[in-house]
Design a protein around this motif. Structure first.
Motif, PDB file in Angstrom:
ATOM      1  N   MET A  68     -39.443 -35.087  68.976  1.00  0.00           N
ATOM      2  CA  MET A  68     -38.684 -34.951  70.217  1.00  0.00           C
ATOM      3  C   MET A  68     -38.020 -33.593  70.320  1.00  0.00           C
ATOM      4  O   MET A  68     -37.664 -33.158  71.409  1.00  0.00           O
ATOM      5  CB  MET A  68     -37.637 -36.067  70.321  1.00  0.00           C
ATOM      6  CG  MET A  68     -38.216 -37.451  70.464  1.00  0.00           C
ATOM      7  SD  MET A  68     -39.228 -37.630  71.956  1.00  0.00           S
ATOM      8  CE  MET A  68     -37.984 -37.468  73.210  1.00  0.00           C
ATOM      9  N   ASP A  69     -37.848 -32.902  69.194  1.00  0.00           N
ATOM     10  CA  ASP A  69     -37.252 -31.570  69.251  1.00  0.00           C
ATOM     11  C   ASP A  69     -38.073 -30.642  70.129  1.00  0.00           C
ATOM     12  O   ASP A  69     -37.529 -29.793  70.839  1.00  0.00           O
ATOM     13  CB  ASP A  69     -37.141 -30.978  67.835  1.00  0.00           C
ATOM     14  CG  ASP A  69     -36.088 -31.709  67.009  1.00  0.00           C
ATOM     15  OD1 ASP A  69     -35.244 -32.389  67.632  1.00  0.00           O
ATOM     16  OD2 ASP A  69     -36.120 -31.593  65.778  1.00  0.00           O
ATOM     17  N   ARG A 110     -36.628 -28.570  73.437  1.00  0.00           N
ATOM     18  CA  ARG A 110     -36.724 -27.111  73.540  1.00  0.00           C
ATOM     19  C   ARG A 110     -37.498 -26.700  74.802  1.00  0.00           C
ATOM     20  O   ARG A 110     -37.082 -25.789  75.524  1.00  0.00           O
ATOM     21  CB  ARG A 110     -37.409 -26.530  72.297  1.00  0.00           C
ATOM     22  CG  ARG A 110     -36.578 -26.614  71.026  1.00  0.00           C
ATOM     23  CD  ARG A 110     -37.145 -25.694  69.947  1.00  0.00           C
ATOM     24  NE  ARG A 110     -38.518 -26.050  69.603  1.00  0.00           N
ATOM     25  CZ  ARG A 110     -38.846 -26.928  68.658  1.00  0.00           C
ATOM     26  NH1 ARG A 110     -37.880 -27.566  67.975  1.00  0.00           N
ATOM     27  NH2 ARG A 110     -40.106 -27.193  68.383  1.00  0.00           N
ATOM     28  N   VAL A 111     -38.601 -27.385  75.047  1.00  0.00           N
ATOM     29  CA  VAL A 111     -39.410 -27.038  76.218  1.00  0.00           C
ATOM     30  C   VAL A 111     -38.662 -27.344  77.508  1.00  0.00           C
ATOM     31  O   VAL A 111     -38.694 -26.560  78.469  1.00  0.00           O
ATOM     32  CB  VAL A 111     -40.756 -27.801  76.184  1.00  0.00           C
ATOM     33  CG1 VAL A 111     -41.497 -27.649  77.508  1.00  0.00           C
ATOM     34  CG2 VAL A 111     -41.609 -27.301  75.033  1.00  0.00           C
ATOM     35  N   PRO A 129     -37.964 -31.992  83.167  1.00  0.00           N
ATOM     36  CA  PRO A 129     -37.369 -33.093  82.399  1.00  0.00           C
ATOM     37  C   PRO A 129     -38.288 -33.579  81.283  1.00  0.00           C
ATOM     38  O   PRO A 129     -39.510 -33.671  81.455  1.00  0.00           O
ATOM     39  CB  PRO A 129     -37.169 -34.188  83.462  1.00  0.00           C
ATOM     40  CG  PRO A 129     -37.073 -33.450  84.754  1.00  0.00           C
ATOM     41  CD  PRO A 129     -37.987 -32.278  84.614  1.00  0.00           C
ATOM     42  N   ALA A 130     -37.681 -33.916  80.164  1.00  0.00           N
ATOM     43  CA  ALA A 130     -38.456 -34.328  78.986  1.00  0.00           C
ATOM     44  C   ALA A 130     -39.248 -35.606  79.230  1.00  0.00           C
ATOM     45  O   ALA A 130     -40.323 -35.793  78.658  1.00  0.00           O
ATOM     46  CB  ALA A 130     -37.511 -34.511  77.798  1.00  0.00           C
ATOM     47  N   ASP A 131     -38.744 -36.497  80.128  1.00  0.00           N
ATOM     48  CA  ASP A 131     -39.448 -37.760  80.331  1.00  0.00           C
ATOM     49  C   ASP A 131     -40.815 -37.571  80.988  1.00  0.00           C
ATOM     50  O   ASP A 131     -41.684 -38.440  80.903  1.00  0.00           O
ATOM     51  CB  ASP A 131     -38.596 -38.722  81.162  1.00  0.00           C
ATOM     52  CG  ASP A 131     -38.359 -38.199  82.573  1.00  0.00           C
ATOM     53  OD1 ASP A 131     -37.761 -37.117  82.714  1.00  0.00           O
ATOM     54  OD2 ASP A 131     -38.760 -38.884  83.527  1.00  0.00           O
ATOM     55  N   LEU A 132     -41.019 -36.425  81.653  1.00  0.00           N
ATOM     56  CA  LEU A 132     -42.310 -36.151  82.265  1.00  0.00           C
ATOM     57  C   LEU A 132     -43.335 -35.628  81.261  1.00  0.00           C
ATOM     58  O   LEU A 132     -44.524 -35.585  81.560  1.00  0.00           O
ATOM     59  CB  LEU A 132     -42.156 -35.132  83.402  1.00  0.00           C
ATOM     60  CG  LEU A 132     -41.298 -35.560  84.603  1.00  0.00           C
ATOM     61  CD1 LEU A 132     -41.232 -34.437  85.618  1.00  0.00           C
ATOM     62  CD2 LEU A 132     -41.866 -36.823  85.240  1.00  0.00           C
ATOM     63  N   ALA A 171     -44.546 -25.579  81.188  1.00  0.00           N
ATOM     64  CA  ALA A 171     -44.052 -26.500  80.171  1.00  0.00           C
ATOM     65  C   ALA A 171     -45.205 -27.051  79.335  1.00  0.00           C
ATOM     66  O   ALA A 171     -45.103 -27.157  78.100  1.00  0.00           O
ATOM     67  CB  ALA A 171     -43.284 -27.647  80.834  1.00  0.00           C
ATOM     68  N   CYS A 172     -46.315 -27.381  79.977  1.00  0.00           N
ATOM     69  CA  CYS A 172     -47.475 -27.898  79.248  1.00  0.00           C
ATOM     70  C   CYS A 172     -48.005 -26.858  78.260  1.00  0.00           C
ATOM     71  O   CYS A 172     -48.331 -27.175  77.103  1.00  0.00           O
ATOM     72  CB  CYS A 172     -48.580 -28.286  80.229  1.00  0.00           C
ATOM     73  SG  CYS A 172     -48.203 -29.768  81.194  1.00  0.00           S
ATOM     74  N   LEU A 173     -48.103 -25.637  78.717  1.00  0.00           N
ATOM     75  CA  LEU A 173     -48.622 -24.578  77.845  1.00  0.00           C
ATOM     76  C   LEU A 173     -47.665 -24.295  76.696  1.00  0.00           C
ATOM     77  O   LEU A 173     -48.093 -24.000  75.562  1.00  0.00           O
ATOM     78  CB  LEU A 173     -48.878 -23.311  78.655  1.00  0.00           C
ATOM     79  CG  LEU A 173     -50.003 -23.423  79.699  1.00  0.00           C
ATOM     80  CD1 LEU A 173     -50.077 -22.151  80.531  1.00  0.00           C
ATOM     81  CD2 LEU A 173     -51.335 -23.698  79.017  1.00  0.00           C
ATOM     82  N   LEU A 174     -46.355 -24.396  76.973  1.00  0.00           N
ATOM     83  CA  LEU A 174     -45.378 -24.151  75.919  1.00  0.00           C
ATOM     84  C   LEU A 174     -45.426 -25.244  74.852  1.00  0.00           C
ATOM     85  O   LEU A 174     -45.342 -24.964  73.648  1.00  0.00           O
ATOM     86  CB  LEU A 174     -43.973 -24.061  76.536  1.00  0.00           C
ATOM     87  CG  LEU A 174     -42.833 -23.677  75.578  1.00  0.00           C
ATOM     88  CD1 LEU A 174     -43.148 -22.365  74.852  1.00  0.00           C
ATOM     89  CD2 LEU A 174     -41.518 -23.551  76.345  1.00  0.00           C
TER      90      LEU A 174
END
Length: 367
Positions: free
Chosen positions: A1-2, A6-7, A14-17, A63-66
């Motif tokens: 989850m870290d 970070r992303v 949002p992290a949930d996505l 975000a996906c690429l990161l």
């Protein structure tokens, strides 16, 4: 989850996505397989959710690429320590990223298409409300109109009825909005016709609208209503514009653009139908005795009036000789007792001819 934290902090997504995406990517690194159908459907749903939340597609892609970059770095280190082949690991990551991004984008685009469809339906409902006098100021503001101003409506009728979502409507609207701004112009389809509402203060808007119609549509005729204030004013201007087109048809007018302000005399004539019926019957009724009926003589009178009494110009309009025109006018004088050469009688004749066209005589009986 870290990784997700970070992303999310770096991109604002949002992290949930991204949770399902991280799981799919992790599984691909571990097994070398691409995301399966259930994972793709979950990612598509997340893409739809991102669009509904107003998250830019660019931010979602970043975000996906990161996430992929951070997982690839970790996998590369592990691969070096375990002696695995890095190319296989990176290949699995890139394949999973490609399929995941495609799923995200598909869901995102579907959400946008749904929103566009809803907006189109809402717009059609608003146009119906507006042209029936039921729209309120809040609705109008959303679609770019300030009803406190005076608006003039232009209506274009084409040979083939236009569907409300016709490409030509959108193209003309975009051209007008780019020049006059989104809060000044409304262009829409209504009853198979093209409708433009513009503030009276934008004097050039009507001309610009008809210019784009001329370059986009082969056969058309436009009616222009007078400026009126408020929601009821737009309805009145719309009806005047439609009425101008109908009058042009009934009177056989040649102009492509007909202004209601130039045709005000005709509604006045029609208000006293009894008087106009009496005028047509008394002045033009005797033409029914002419060989070939009254229509050729009526057409000759119209051509002469349109040519300001010039027989040669009238003959060109009719495709006749000047002598034939002169003969027909003499025939009119003998049958009716009225001559276009006499100023007073000319006015009576011209008014009677216009009345005949309004009443659609002689095709319909005078009643």
């Amino acid at each position: 989850m870290d990784v997700l934290v970070r992303v999310s902090e770096a991109t604002g997504v949002p992290a949930d996505l991204l949770g399902g995406y991280l799981s799919a990517l992790t599984a691909s690194i571990a097994t070398g397989r691409l995301p399966d159908r259930s994972e793709v459907d979950a990612l598509k749903a997340c893409g739809t959710l991102a669009a509904e939340r107003g998250i830019p597609l660019r931010a979602l892609t970043d975000a996906c690429l990161l996430v992929a970059e951070q997982l690839s770095d970790g996998a590369a280190v592990a691969g070096q320590e375990n002696g695995t082949v890095l190319g296989a690991v990176l290949g699995a990551v890139l394949g999973a990223v490609r399929r995941s991004l495609a799923a995200f984008a598909e869901g995102y685009e579907e959400a946008h298409l749904t929103a566009i469809t809803r907006e189109g339906e809402a717009r059609r409902e608003f146009v119906d409300d507006l042209l029936q006098g039921r729209a309120d100021a809040r609705q109008a503001e959303h679609f770019g109109l300030r009803l406190a101003e005076a608006y003039a409506v232009t209506v274009v009728r084409t040979d083939e009825p236009l569907p409300p979502d016709a490409h030509v409507i959108r193209r003309i609207e975009q051209a007008l909005v780019s020049r006059f701004g989104s809060h000044n112009i409304l262009v829409a389809g209504r009853d198979g016709m093209l409708v433009c509402a513009a503030p009276a203060s934008l004097a050039a808007a009507t001309g610009e609208f008809t210019h784009h119609v001329r370059s986009s549509v082969a056969a058309w005729r436009a009616g222009v209503g007078r400026p009126h204030h408020g929601p009821g004013g737009i309805v009145t201007s719309y009806r005047e514009a439609v009425g101008a087109i109908e009058l042009g048809d009934r009177l056989g007018l040649r102009a492509q653009v007909l202004k209601a302000a130039d045709l005000l005399v005709f509604p006045v004539l029609l208000r006293d139908r009894g008087a106009i019926v009496d005028l047509v019957g008394t002045v033009l009724g005797p033409l029914a005795e002419a060989r070939g009926g009254p229509e050729p003589l009526l057409s000759t009178l119209e051509a002469v009036f349109a040519s300001q009494g010039n027989h040669t110009a009238a003959a060109r309009r009719l495709g006749l000789s000047t002598r034939a025109v002169t003969y027909r006018l003499e025939r009119v004088r003998r049958l009716t007792g009225f001559s276009p050469a006499d100023p007073t009688q000319r006015f009576t004749l011209e008014t009677a001819v216009l009345g005949a066209r309004l009443l659609e005589w002689p095709d319909r009986p005078l009643v």
